[in-house]
Design a protein around this motif. Structure first.
Motif, PDB file in Angstrom:
ATOM      1  N   GLU A  44       7.026 -11.968  -1.494  1.00  0.00           N
ATOM      2  CA  GLU A  44       8.439 -11.615  -1.448  1.00  0.00           C
ATOM      3  C   GLU A  44       8.637 -10.361  -0.605  1.00  0.00           C
ATOM      4  O   GLU A  44       7.925  -9.377  -0.760  1.00  0.00           O
ATOM      5  CB  GLU A  44       8.952 -11.356  -2.869  1.00  0.00           C
ATOM      6  N   VAL A  45       9.598 -10.414   0.279  1.00  0.00           N
ATOM      7  CA  VAL A  45       9.898  -9.280   1.145  1.00  0.00           C
ATOM      8  C   VAL A  45      10.908  -8.389   0.430  1.00  0.00           C
ATOM      9  O   VAL A  45      11.900  -8.869  -0.112  1.00  0.00           O
ATOM     10  CB  VAL A  45      10.475  -9.762   2.497  1.00  0.00           C
ATOM     11  N   GLN A  46      10.612  -7.098   0.421  1.00  0.00           N
ATOM     12  CA  GLN A  46      11.512  -6.155  -0.242  1.00  0.00           C
ATOM     13  C   GLN A  46      12.794  -5.981   0.564  1.00  0.00           C
ATOM     14  O   GLN A  46      12.786  -6.040   1.792  1.00  0.00           O
ATOM     15  CB  GLN A  46      10.850  -4.790  -0.390  1.00  0.00           C
ATOM     16  N   LYS A  47      13.856  -5.733  -0.158  1.00  0.00           N
ATOM     17  CA  LYS A  47      15.127  -5.426   0.489  1.00  0.00           C
ATOM     18  C   LYS A  47      15.017  -4.035   1.115  1.00  0.00           C
ATOM     19  O   LYS A  47      14.273  -3.185   0.628  1.00  0.00           O
ATOM     20  CB  LYS A  47      16.256  -5.429  -0.542  1.00  0.00           C
ATOM     21  N   PRO A  48      15.753  -3.787   2.210  1.00  0.00           N
ATOM     22  CA  PRO A  48      15.668  -2.468   2.862  1.00  0.00           C
ATOM     23  C   PRO A  48      15.987  -1.313   1.909  1.00  0.00           C
ATOM     24  O   PRO A  48      15.357  -0.261   1.973  1.00  0.00           O
ATOM     25  CB  PRO A  48      16.701  -2.554   3.982  1.00  0.00           C
ATOM     26  N   GLY A  49      16.944  -1.503   1.018  1.00  0.00           N
ATOM     27  CA  GLY A  49      17.271  -0.443   0.059  1.00  0.00           C
ATOM     28  C   GLY A  49      16.118  -0.153  -0.887  1.00  0.00           C
ATOM     29  O   GLY A  49      15.830   1.003  -1.209  1.00  0.00           O
ATOM     30  N   ASP A  50      15.440  -1.230  -1.334  1.00  0.00           N
ATOM     31  CA  ASP A  50      14.292  -1.058  -2.224  1.00  0.00           C
ATOM     32  C   ASP A  50      13.143  -0.370  -1.505  1.00  0.00           C
ATOM     33  O   ASP A  50      12.418   0.437  -2.089  1.00  0.00           O
ATOM     34  CB  ASP A  50      13.834  -2.408  -2.762  1.00  0.00           C
ATOM     35  N   LYS A  51      12.972  -0.696  -0.216  1.00  0.00           N
ATOM     36  CA  LYS A  51      11.909  -0.051   0.557  1.00  0.00           C
ATOM     37  C   LYS A  51      12.154   1.450   0.659  1.00  0.00           C
ATOM     38  O   LYS A  51      11.233   2.247   0.540  1.00  0.00           O
ATOM     39  CB  LYS A  51      11.845  -0.644   1.967  1.00  0.00           C
ATOM     40  N   LYS A  52      13.407   1.820   0.901  1.00  0.00           N
ATOM     41  CA  LYS A  52      13.733   3.247   1.024  1.00  0.00           C
ATOM     42  C   LYS A  52      13.459   3.979  -0.280  1.00  0.00           C
ATOM     43  O   LYS A  52      12.922   5.085  -0.286  1.00  0.00           O
ATOM     44  CB  LYS A  52      15.196   3.421   1.423  1.00  0.00           C
ATOM     45  N   VAL A  53      13.828   3.353  -1.402  1.00  0.00           N
ATOM     46  CA  VAL A  53      13.601   3.982  -2.713  1.00  0.00           C
ATOM     47  C   VAL A  53      12.106   4.131  -2.973  1.00  0.00           C
ATOM     48  O   VAL A  53      11.639   5.188  -3.425  1.00  0.00           O
ATOM     49  CB  VAL A  53      14.279   3.148  -3.826  1.00  0.00           C
ATOM     50  N   ALA A  54      11.323   3.083  -2.674  1.00  0.00           N
ATOM     51  CA  ALA A  54       9.877   3.147  -2.890  1.00  0.00           C
ATOM     52  C   ALA A  54       9.238   4.212  -2.005  1.00  0.00           C
ATOM     53  O   ALA A  54       8.364   4.958  -2.451  1.00  0.00           O
ATOM     54  CB  ALA A  54       9.245   1.783  -2.620  1.00  0.00           C
ATOM     55  N   LYS A  55       9.689   4.290  -0.752  1.00  0.00           N
ATOM     56  CA  LYS A  55       9.136   5.292   0.168  1.00  0.00           C
ATOM     57  C   LYS A  55       9.458   6.703  -0.308  1.00  0.00           C
ATOM     58  O   LYS A  55       8.603   7.590  -0.284  1.00  0.00           O
ATOM     59  CB  LYS A  55       9.703   5.060   1.562  1.00  0.00           C
ATOM     60  N   ALA A  56      10.703   6.901  -0.779  1.00  0.00           N
ATOM     61  CA  ALA A  56      11.093   8.225  -1.277  1.00  0.00           C
ATOM     62  C   ALA A  56      10.266   8.599  -2.503  1.00  0.00           C
ATOM     63  O   ALA A  56       9.851   9.752  -2.664  1.00  0.00           O
ATOM     64  CB  ALA A  56      12.581   8.251  -1.602  1.00  0.00           C
ATOM     65  N   ALA A  57       9.997   7.611  -3.373  1.00  0.00           N
ATOM     66  CA  ALA A  57       9.197   7.887  -4.574  1.00  0.00           C
ATOM     67  C   ALA A  57       7.772   8.262  -4.196  1.00  0.00           C
ATOM     68  O   ALA A  57       7.178   9.177  -4.789  1.00  0.00           O
ATOM     69  CB  ALA A  57       9.202   6.667  -5.488  1.00  0.00           C
ATOM     70  N   LYS A  58       7.209   7.579  -3.205  1.00  0.00           N
ATOM     71  CA  LYS A  58       5.846   7.904  -2.769  1.00  0.00           C
ATOM     72  C   LYS A  58       5.782   9.307  -2.178  1.00  0.00           C
ATOM     73  O   LYS A  58       4.853  10.064  -2.448  1.00  0.00           O
ATOM     74  CB  LYS A  58       5.371   6.885  -1.736  1.00  0.00           C
ATOM     75  N   ILE A  59       6.777   9.642  -1.375  1.00  0.00           N
ATOM     76  CA  ILE A  59       6.819  10.973  -0.771  1.00  0.00           C
ATOM     77  C   ILE A  59       6.927  12.043  -1.841  1.00  0.00           C
ATOM     78  O   ILE A  59       6.255  13.077  -1.786  1.00  0.00           O
ATOM     79  CB  ILE A  59       7.976  11.065   0.247  1.00  0.00           C
ATOM     80  N   GLU A  60       7.764  11.791  -2.850  1.00  0.00           N
ATOM     81  CA  GLU A  60       7.927  12.755  -3.936  1.00  0.00           C
ATOM     82  C   GLU A  60       6.612  12.937  -4.693  1.00  0.00           C
ATOM     83  O   GLU A  60       6.223  14.057  -5.030  1.00  0.00           O
ATOM     84  CB  GLU A  60       9.026  12.281  -4.880  1.00  0.00           C
ATOM     85  N   LEU A  61       5.905  11.842  -4.942  1.00  0.00           N
ATOM     86  CA  LEU A  61       4.631  11.915  -5.650  1.00  0.00           C
ATOM     87  C   LEU A  61       3.603  12.701  -4.838  1.00  0.00           C
ATOM     88  O   LEU A  61       2.887  13.563  -5.378  1.00  0.00           O
ATOM     89  CB  LEU A  61       4.110  10.506  -5.935  1.00  0.00           C
ATOM     90  N   LEU A  62       3.535  12.443  -3.536  1.00  0.00           N
ATOM     91  CA  LEU A  62       2.602  13.183  -2.693  1.00  0.00           C
ATOM     92  C   LEU A  62       2.956  14.665  -2.642  1.00  0.00           C
ATOM     93  O   LEU A  62       2.056  15.523  -2.650  1.00  0.00           O
ATOM     94  CB  LEU A  62       2.596  12.594  -1.282  1.00  0.00           C
ATOM     95  N   ASP A  63       4.240  14.978  -2.601  1.00  0.00           N
ATOM     96  CA  ASP A  63       4.649  16.389  -2.620  1.00  0.00           C
ATOM     97  C   ASP A  63       4.210  17.067  -3.910  1.00  0.00           C
ATOM     98  O   ASP A  63       3.780  18.229  -3.899  1.00  0.00           O
ATOM     99  CB  ASP A  63       6.163  16.504  -2.447  1.00  0.00           C
ATOM    100  N   GLU A  64       4.307  16.346  -5.026  1.00  0.00           N
ATOM    101  CA  GLU A  64       3.851  16.905  -6.317  1.00  0.00           C
ATOM    102  C   GLU A  64       2.349  17.185  -6.262  1.00  0.00           C
ATOM    103  O   GLU A  64       1.892  18.241  -6.698  1.00  0.00           O
ATOM    104  CB  GLU A  64       4.136  15.928  -7.452  1.00  0.00           C
ATOM    105  N   TRP A  65       1.586  16.220  -5.758  1.00  0.00           N
ATOM    106  CA  TRP A  65       0.133  16.395  -5.678  1.00  0.00           C
ATOM    107  C   TRP A  65      -0.223  17.571  -4.783  1.00  0.00           C
ATOM    108  O   TRP A  65      -1.110  18.356  -5.111  1.00  0.00           O
ATOM    109  CB  TRP A  65      -0.531  15.127  -5.159  1.00  0.00           C
ATOM    110  N   ILE A  66       0.443  17.684  -3.659  1.00  0.00           N
ATOM    111  CA  ILE A  66       0.175  18.799  -2.742  1.00  0.00           C
ATOM    112  C   ILE A  66       0.504  20.123  -3.419  1.00  0.00           C
ATOM    113  O   ILE A  66      -0.247  21.099  -3.302  1.00  0.00           O
ATOM    114  CB  ILE A  66       0.975  18.620  -1.433  1.00  0.00           C
TER     115      ILE A  66
END
Length: 106
Positions: A44-66
């Motif tokens: 299943e291909v993610q909707k563009p809105g879902d992709k943006k939310v997932a990408k933002a969540a990953k970035i936030e998680l990496l920022d926390e780790w850093i």
């Protein structure tokens, strides 16, 4: 016997029911019968809105780790030259330990 209307119809005989909601099912069933390959491996291909939310969540998680790593390292981070000097000293120390171990074993 097949009627003349069925022969000259513009609609594919694969689409038996004629219902638009059943079109994909009927096409995939026909494909399975012909090739033996079904669509179970489709992703299943993610909707563009879902992709943006997932990408933002990953970035936030990496920022926390850093941030946590920065806290653990502190402000006095050694530079590369100091680390290389320390590594050389540790290598020399371990070689000396190996030499003493070999001497003790002999």
């Amino acid at each position: 016997m097949v009627s003349e209307e069925a022969i000259i119809a513009q609609r594919s005989p694969v689409l038996y029911s004629g219902a638009p909601t059943e079109r994909t099912l009927e096409q995939n069933l026909f494909k399975l019968l012909l090739t033996g390959i079904d669509d179970s491996a489709t992703v299943e291909v993610q909707k563009p809105g879902d992709k943006k939310v997932a990408k933002a969540a990953k970035i936030e998680l990496l920022d926390e780790w850093i941030g946590k790593l920065d806290e653990q390292l502190g402000e006095d981070v050694a530079d590369e030259d100091e680390i290389n000097v320390q590594l050389d000293r540790l290598d020399n120390s371990s070689e000396g330990l190996w030499d003493r171990l070999r001497l003790a074993q002999s």
